[in-house]
Design a protein around this motif. Sequence first.
Motif, short mmCIF file in Angstrom:
data_model
loop_
_atom_site.label_atom_id
_atom_site.label_comp_id
_atom_site.label_asym_id
_atom_site.label_seq_id
_atom_site.Cartn_x
_atom_site.Cartn_y
_atom_site.Cartn_z
N UNK A 142 48.27 27.88 22.62
CA UNK A 142 48.60 26.48 22.28
C UNK A 142 47.79 26.09 21.04
N UNK A 143 48.24 26.57 19.91
CA UNK A 143 47.49 26.38 18.68
C UNK A 143 47.47 24.92 18.25
N UNK A 144 48.38 24.09 18.80
CA UNK A 144 48.37 22.67 18.48
C UNK A 144 47.14 21.96 19.05
N UNK A 145 46.43 22.63 19.98
CA UNK A 145 45.21 22.05 20.53
C UNK A 145 43.97 22.47 19.75
N UNK A 146 44.17 23.21 18.66
CA UNK A 146 43.03 23.74 17.92
C UNK A 146 42.13 22.64 17.36
N UNK A 147 42.70 21.48 17.05
CA UNK A 147 41.89 20.39 16.49
C UNK A 147 40.83 19.92 17.48
N UNK A 148 41.17 19.93 18.78
CA UNK A 148 40.20 19.53 19.79
C UNK A 148 39.03 20.51 19.80
N UNK A 149 39.36 21.81 19.79
CA UNK A 149 38.30 22.82 19.75
C UNK A 149 37.50 22.70 18.46
N UNK A 150 38.18 22.37 17.37
CA UNK A 150 37.49 22.19 16.10
C UNK A 150 36.46 21.09 16.16
N UNK A 151 36.73 20.02 16.89
CA UNK A 151 35.77 18.93 17.01
C UNK A 151 34.54 19.37 17.79
N UNK A 152 34.74 20.19 18.81
CA UNK A 152 33.58 20.73 19.54
C UNK A 152 32.75 21.61 18.61
N UNK A 153 33.42 22.42 17.77
CA UNK A 153 32.71 23.26 16.81
C UNK A 153 31.91 22.41 15.82
N UNK A 154 32.49 21.31 15.37
CA UNK A 154 31.77 20.41 14.46
C UNK A 154 30.59 19.75 15.15
N UNK A 155 30.75 19.44 16.44
CA UNK A 155 29.64 18.87 17.20
C UNK A 155 28.50 19.87 17.29
N UNK A 156 28.83 21.12 17.52
CA UNK A 156 27.83 22.19 17.56
C UNK A 156 27.12 22.32 16.20
N UNK A 157 27.89 22.29 15.12
CA UNK A 157 27.31 22.38 13.78
C UNK A 157 26.39 21.19 13.51
#
Length: 403
Positions: A142-157
């Motif tokens: 479900x690549x359309x959900x990638x933005x949600x995962x991206x926000x978690x990655x930005x939070x980690x950064x």
Amino acid sequence: MIKLEITPPASQRHAFTHLGFRPFFLAAGLYALVGMLLWTALYSFNWQGLHSAYPSITWHAHEMVFGYAAAVAAGFLLTAIKNWTGQQTLSGTPLLLLAGLWLAARVLPFTGLPLVWTAVLDVVWLTGLLVAAALPIIRAKQWNQAAIVGKVALLLLANTLFYLGLLGIWAQGMQLGLYAGFYVIVALILTMGRRVIPFFIERGVGCPFTAQNHSRIDRASLILFLLFMLADLLAMASGHPGSAWAAALLALVQVPLHILRLWGWYHPNIWQKPLLWVLYLAYGWLIAGFALKFLSLAAGISPFLAVHAFAYGGIATLTVGMMARVTLGHTGRNVAEPPSLVSVIFGLLLIGTLVRVVAVWLLPQFYALWILMAQFIWIVAFALFVWQYAPMLIKPRVDGRYG
């Protein structure tokens, strides 16, 4: 390696570890209560229990973002992603281990141990959340959900940048990481709010209603918020007034945009449903945050008014409303008949926001009193939330199903 249980049996045993909302919503509620008690002791009563190299006001800001808000996000995502993908998210012992890492990072600053240990555990727990959120989405493609995962990655950064600053490795990292994390949480709240608030309103007003959503508003709000975030971070890093004015104007432009979005979701029946009006009013405080951000530069008011409009009125109030509803639904209870106490909890948080933002703004000569009052109201609200919802989060579903 994190192991996901693909097809867990419906069972009454170990319900607390079935889905992420249970440990993380309980952790968020308890930490909002305990964390504010600690902040009140540190700020209002000059307690010296925090690590001497960790400024107390910085700790408070960091923990509201990467402690409380991140825990709510973890609980919501590890529950919602299961619904979106049909894949089982983190459960059982791995879920408890992830929650344990979160807890350890919250406790360590008060132990006297070197802050590097806090930094390592806090980064590790967010890395675990990133992996746990991404794996089901990847498996379901479900690549359309990638933005949600991206926000978690930005939070980690952002958290990594913060600790680089706190540990003296990169001086600007602390402020940039803190505000980057704060804005990522606001972005996550806006994204999830766009997904669920109109959905909840349509199904909760008790009559046929279709909430209006416009793709142009959705795209514009996403782009404008990203530009606003980048401009404000650039202004902090460079001190250039042009970047500061760009951020202020980008904040102002978002006010009418989100008002239009909120108007499209409006139905008069929401005022009969506390689980609806709390989300609606909390979203309104996010809009107020953008307006106050502009006024902080245009009228010279304190920038912390905007921060607390976003944080107290928007993030805290909206997340409590979300946790209250999600907990009812995922424990088999009727979301149309919430506990009567929720209106008191929501009302207290909205009053607390008025005190922390409006009273501080209009009557600054009583600043210390307003801060103490806002802290006390927050503590009471979250104490009531934990008292009401902890048994639901710990005990099995009332219908006997898994979840």
